[in-house]
Write a protein that holds these residues in place. Sequence first.
Motif, PDB file in Angstrom:
ATOM      1  N   LEU A  48       0.823  -1.203   0.000  1.00  0.00           N
ATOM      2  CA  LEU A  48       0.000   0.000   0.000  1.00  0.00           C
ATOM      3  C   LEU A  48       0.859   1.257   0.000  1.00  0.00           C
ATOM      4  O   LEU A  48       0.564   2.225  -0.713  1.00  0.00           O
ATOM      5  N   ARG A  49       1.935   1.245   0.792  1.00  0.00           N
ATOM      6  CA  ARG A  49       2.849   2.387   0.797  1.00  0.00           C
ATOM      7  C   ARG A  49       3.503   2.562  -0.569  1.00  0.00           C
ATOM      8  O   ARG A  49       3.619   3.680  -1.081  1.00  0.00           O
ATOM      9  N   PHE A  50       3.931   1.459  -1.168  1.00  0.00           N
ATOM     10  CA  PHE A  50       4.561   1.511  -2.487  1.00  0.00           C
ATOM     11  C   PHE A  50       3.590   2.061  -3.528  1.00  0.00           C
ATOM     12  O   PHE A  50       3.949   2.918  -4.342  1.00  0.00           O
ATOM     13  N   ALA A  51       2.354   1.597  -3.500  1.00  0.00           N
ATOM     14  CA  ALA A  51       1.356   2.081  -4.449  1.00  0.00           C
ATOM     15  C   ALA A  51       1.080   3.563  -4.233  1.00  0.00           C
ATOM     16  O   ALA A  51       0.934   4.321  -5.208  1.00  0.00           O
ATOM     17  N   ALA A  52       1.024   4.001  -2.978  1.00  0.00           N
ATOM     18  CA  ALA A  52       0.801   5.423  -2.697  1.00  0.00           C
ATOM     19  C   ALA A  52       1.975   6.251  -3.211  1.00  0.00           C
ATOM     20  O   ALA A  52       1.779   7.335  -3.769  1.00  0.00           O
TER      21      ALA A  52
END
Length: 72
Positions: A48-52
């Motif tokens: 999720l952090r990577f996608a954000a």
Amino acid sequence: MDKDTEPRFQQLEETLAHLTRVTDELHEVIARQDAEIALLTRRVEMLLRFAAEQQADTEGQIPLADQRPPHW
């Protein structure tokens, strides 16, 4: 003790031993699943952090989640 008491005690002891073994096995399964869930939770958070971050890097473009698939 009468004749019926001894076999009943033996049956109860066998049942207790079986239940104890099953409880120990279930405890091991639950502990393993807890560790796996914790690992998967960390991985999802990282994704999720990577996608954000990826979405923040593409400011001005349509977010990937809102883009039409290439075959449309």
